[in-house]
Write a protein that holds these residues in place. Structure first.
Motif, mmCIF file in Angstrom:
data_model
loop_
_atom_site.group_PDB
_atom_site.id
_atom_site.type_symbol
_atom_site.label_atom_id
_atom_site.label_comp_id
_atom_site.label_asym_id
_atom_site.label_seq_id
_atom_site.Cartn_x
_atom_site.Cartn_y
_atom_site.Cartn_z
ATOM 1 N N TRP A 95 0.828 -1.193 0.000
ATOM 2 C CA TRP A 95 0.000 0.000 0.000
ATOM 3 C C TRP A 95 0.870 1.253 0.000
ATOM 4 O O TRP A 95 2.016 1.235 0.433
ATOM 5 C CB TRP A 95 -0.913 0.022 1.228
ATOM 6 C CG TRP A 95 -1.855 -1.137 1.304
ATOM 7 C CD1 TRP A 95 -1.780 -2.211 2.148
ATOM 8 C CD2 TRP A 95 -3.017 -1.346 0.508
ATOM 9 N NE1 TRP A 95 -2.816 -3.078 1.934
ATOM 10 C CE2 TRP A 95 -3.607 -2.569 0.927
ATOM 11 C CE3 TRP A 95 -3.628 -0.634 -0.515
ATOM 12 C CZ2 TRP A 95 -4.763 -3.081 0.356
ATOM 13 C CZ3 TRP A 95 -4.791 -1.143 -1.081
ATOM 14 C CH2 TRP A 95 -5.340 -2.346 -0.649
ATOM 15 N N SER A 96 0.289 2.340 -0.453
ATOM 16 C CA SER A 96 1.026 3.606 -0.519
ATOM 17 C C SER A 96 1.421 4.087 0.875
ATOM 18 O O SER A 96 0.645 4.007 1.821
ATOM 19 C CB SER A 96 0.162 4.678 -1.199
ATOM 20 O OG SER A 96 0.770 5.947 -1.097
ATOM 21 N N LYS A 97 2.662 4.583 0.977
ATOM 22 C CA LYS A 97 3.156 5.146 2.224
ATOM 23 C C LYS A 97 3.259 6.665 2.160
ATOM 24 O O LYS A 97 3.872 7.286 3.033
ATOM 25 C CB LYS A 97 4.510 4.531 2.576
ATOM 26 C CG LYS A 97 4.424 3.033 2.861
ATOM 27 C CD LYS A 97 5.769 2.457 3.290
ATOM 28 C CE LYS A 97 5.644 0.960 3.580
ATOM 29 N NZ LYS A 97 6.937 0.371 4.006
ATOM 30 N N ASP A 98 2.640 7.262 1.141
ATOM 31 C CA ASP A 98 2.599 8.721 1.055
ATOM 32 C C ASP A 98 1.673 9.272 2.143
ATOM 33 O O ASP A 98 0.588 8.719 2.382
ATOM 34 C CB ASP A 98 2.085 9.170 -0.313
ATOM 35 C CG ASP A 98 3.047 8.789 -1.434
ATOM 36 O OD1 ASP A 98 4.251 8.613 -1.136
ATOM 37 O OD2 ASP A 98 2.595 8.651 -2.579
ATOM 38 N N THR A 133 -0.963 7.194 6.734
ATOM 39 C CA THR A 133 -0.739 6.698 5.380
ATOM 40 C C THR A 133 -1.715 5.557 5.133
ATOM 41 O O THR A 133 -2.253 4.959 6.081
ATOM 42 C CB THR A 133 0.698 6.193 5.180
ATOM 43 O OG1 THR A 133 0.896 5.014 5.974
ATOM 44 C CG2 THR A 133 1.720 7.255 5.557
ATOM 45 N N ASP A 173 -0.908 2.665 3.989
ATOM 46 C CA ASP A 173 -0.249 1.469 4.507
ATOM 47 C C ASP A 173 -0.504 1.317 6.008
ATOM 48 O O ASP A 173 -0.817 0.222 6.494
ATOM 49 C CB ASP A 173 1.255 1.558 4.221
ATOM 50 C CG ASP A 173 2.020 0.353 4.744
ATOM 51 O OD1 ASP A 173 1.950 -0.717 4.108
ATOM 52 O OD2 ASP A 173 2.667 0.481 5.795
ATOM 53 N N ALA A 174 -0.370 2.424 6.746
ATOM 54 C CA ALA A 174 -0.596 2.370 8.190
ATOM 55 C C ALA A 174 -2.053 2.039 8.504
ATOM 56 O O ALA A 174 -2.338 1.266 9.433
ATOM 57 C CB ALA A 174 -0.202 3.696 8.827
ATOM 58 N N ASN A 228 -2.724 -1.740 7.916
ATOM 59 C CA ASN A 228 -2.053 -2.614 8.868
ATOM 60 C C ASN A 228 -2.591 -2.472 10.288
ATOM 61 O O ASN A 228 -2.298 -3.326 11.136
ATOM 62 C CB ASN A 228 -0.552 -2.350 8.858
ATOM 63 C CG ASN A 228 0.151 -3.057 7.718
ATOM 64 O OD1 ASN A 228 0.398 -4.254 7.769
ATOM 65 N ND2 ASN A 228 0.446 -2.308 6.661
#
Length: 644
Positions: free
Chosen positions: A354-357, A467, A469-470, A473
């Motif tokens: 996933w994007s971490k932007d 983000t 990603d965060a 998760n």
């Protein structure tokens, strides 16, 4: 000819007299005369510091060093106006008649403070002949004072005003709201009854902004009334225009239009966030002195979208409070909810997670209020939705979106979605889906295209993080799913049970499952699938954050007394390319367990008969054989040692 010569002689005589008058009066006396006139007309002190001299060109007048103009008596911000130097050109003959006809004013490095008090008073509202300590007049006296002020203003004419390297500060309720430096301004007002024209340029945010305005009746504006105003602003390849009524309260009513080929550059020049690509907006706007703003018949074209808008905004309070309606035929949002992609060493594309932007949710902090939204179609970056009707309520950086109607993946979705940015970003959802297509849904959200069928589902989720990603998760939640008739590509369970593992398609009659989510991992233990000649169960986990799957799918041939044969299938690896392997060892064991048990029993009986065993009560055959062998070994050992 005599008449003409007489007129010329009179003009020459008047010119000489004017020059003599100016030369005869020292600069300080002219300055004092001007200061006295300004005090009489405005009630404010005009002070000249340093040397005051005569200016001959381009017009007759005075040249001063530092000059200041007093602020309103209630202000604590210092002078309303001050400048390093000034050149003031006056019409001497008009001054002799009692009028102040200023030909030109040129100010170097002026510093202007525009201020509005808490009770709404503005420091640019001038009252002739009223000192700071004067008592509040009775109503007739106040009316007379207003008449005198209007009369005084009508006797002041400023033909040309030039400001260079100016600074303008806007103060509201004692707090600095705006500070603009490096400003240049020119005012042209040839006649008191004629319109005034302004041209202004500044670069408060780096890029230059140039504006031109025409004020139809400046005197009405100075008296606190509204007048017709035309404004054109240009910046970074874009333009904005306003036509309508304007007042210094401030208040306005008219048509606003904006057009820019580069929306990001244009808005950045104005100190606002950028919008990539062309930008166009228009609408009828109204701003009242009570700080209430309204937009009617609004339109916005940006980011490839065309929206219609109308809104009412209360500008009082900590944040603007909005009541708005937004509608569009098609909404296309930039970006994508799909996983980010990276390039593998072999040159192909593979999933990089996933994007971490960082997610910018600062917009939630800007306004409060309710926004109604309607769209016939939405493209969310690969996820295409149909007719949507929703309402968003925002309060103190927390937004609650209620989806009243949404066509999605061949079905419908309803529910609520919450985004909270009060202390970092958190999200929560409670969604119900009816008859959505599994294949388009899983393809768009998880890049899985093996399942078909229509599903009813309900799910809740909660997560936090800055983000995507965060968020994925850290997700938690629960839900359930039921599917009617459908298929699974890549597995033919009938052929699999006959020993053919080459793939194919499985057709099922129904499927149901429930799940829980914890720390980004979805767990399911009760998948049940009904097939024409088979049944299947499933259990395992799906890593929503890591995009992985570890699942055991177990089809079973139906028998009269239970499953006749089971062939478990292990599904492991990435969402995008999982390994699907049948567990043949488990299949053999489960399919022939009865035969194996029978063979084992017959062997045990044969061994018992051969050894002459008789198992004691509660003793297993294995233990009896063991005891027999131990006893025989002991006897052999005693014989070897010579014992009995």
């Amino acid at each position: 000819m005599k008449v003409i010569r007489g007129i010329l002689a009179a003009v020459a005589l008047l010119a000489v007299a004017a020059v003599v008058l100016v030369v005869a009066l020292p600069g300080e006396k002219i300055a004092k005369l001007a200061a006295d006139q300004v005090k009489a007309q405005t009630g404010r002190e005009l002070a000249f510091e340093g040397e005051v001299g005569i200016s001959w060109f381009p017009v007759l007048g005075v040249r001063t060093e530092a000059v200041t103009f007093a602020n309103a008596a209630w202000s604590e911000q210092g002078p309303m106006f001050q400048a390093e130097s000034a050149v003031i050109g006056v019409d001497v003959m008009a001054a002799m008649g009692g009028d102040i006809r200023i030909k030109t004013v040129e100010l170097v490095a002026p510093d202007v403070i525009l201020e509005v008090a808490q009770d709404g008073r503005a420091n640019w509202e001038l009252e002739a002949g009223r000192g700071a300590a004067s008592a509040e007049p009775t109503e007739p006296a106040a009316e007379a004072s207003s008449t005198e002020a209007s009369s005084a203003l009508s006797r002041i004419t400023l033909e040309r005003l030039v400001l260079s390297e100016a600074r303008v500060r806007y103060v509201e309720n004692g707090a600095l709201v705006q500070d603009i430096a490096g400003l240049a301004l020119e005012l042209r007002w040839p006649e008191v009854t004629a319109p005034a024209q302004f041209s202004v340029s500044a670069a408060p945010f780096g890029e230059e902004i140039a504006a031109e305005a025409t004020v139809t009746d400046p005197l009405r504006l100075f008296r606190g009334a509204n007048t017709r105003v035309s404004l054109a602003l240009n910046a970074a390849g874009g333009r904005a225009g306003f036509e309508g009524q304007f007042g210094l309260a401030p208040e306005a009513s008219g048509r606003l239009e904006v057009e820019a080929s580069d929306g990001a550059a244009f808005l950045a020049a104005l100190g606002a966030g950028g919008i990539d690509g062309p930008l166009a907006a228009s609408g009828d706007v109204t701003l009242t002195r009570e700080r209430l703003f309204s937009l009617r018949g609004g339109s916005l074209e940006a980011l490839g979208n065309a929206l219609t808008l109308q809104a009412d905004v209360d500008l009082n309070g900590v944040r603007p409070k909005v009541a708005a309606q937004v509608a569009t035929r098609r909404l296309q949002l930039a970006g994508s909810a799909q996983p980010a992609e990276t390039t593998s060493a072999g040159g192909g594309a593979e999933t990089g997670g996933w994007s971490k932007d960082p997610i910018d949710a600062s917009a939630l902090n800007f306004v409060d209020g309710t926004i109604s939204f309607a769209a016939e179609e939405m493209d969310l970056g690969g996820i295409v939705l149909g007719k949507t009707r929703a309402t968003v309520e925002i309060e103190n950086a927390r937004a609650v979106a209620t989806i009243n109607e949404m066509a999605a993946f061949g079905g419908t979705v309803q529910g609520t979605f919450v985004a909270n940015n009060r202390n970092g970003l958190s999200v929560r959802g409670d969604l119900t889906a009816a008859q959505i297509g599994l294949k388009p849904f899983l393809s768009a959200t998880a890049d899985i295209d093996r399942f078909t069928g229509s599903a009813d589902a309900r799910g809740t989720f909660l997560s936090s993080g800055n983000t995507l990603d965060a968020l994925m998760n850290a997700m938690s939640g629960e839900g359930n799913l039921s599917v009617g008739r459908g298929t699974i590509d890549g597995i033919d369970l009938d052929r699999l049970l006959r020993g053919d593992v080459t793939g194919g398609t499985t057709v099922f009659d129904n499927m149901a499952a429930s799940w829980t989510i914890s720390e980004g991992v979805l767990s399911n233990q009760d998948l049940v699938m009904g097939l024409p000649r088979l049944a299947a169960t499933g259990a395992g986990t799906v890593g929503l954050g890591l995009q992985t799957i570890d699942y055991l799918f177990t089809p079973q041939v139906r028998g009269q007394d239970g499953p006749a044969l089971m062939v478990p299938v292990k599904i492991r690896g990435s969402w995008h390319n999982p390994s699907i392997v049948p567990d043949l060892e488990a299949a053999i064991k489960s399919g022939f367990q009865a035969d194996l048990d029978a063979i084992e029993d017959s062997v045990k009986e044969a061994v018992q008969g051969e050894l002459g065993l008789q198992a004691e009560e509660g003793q297993s055959t294995e233990d009896a054989i063991k005891d027999k062998l131990e006893n025989e070994a002991k006897k052999g050992l005693l014989n070897l040692l010579g014992g009995n």
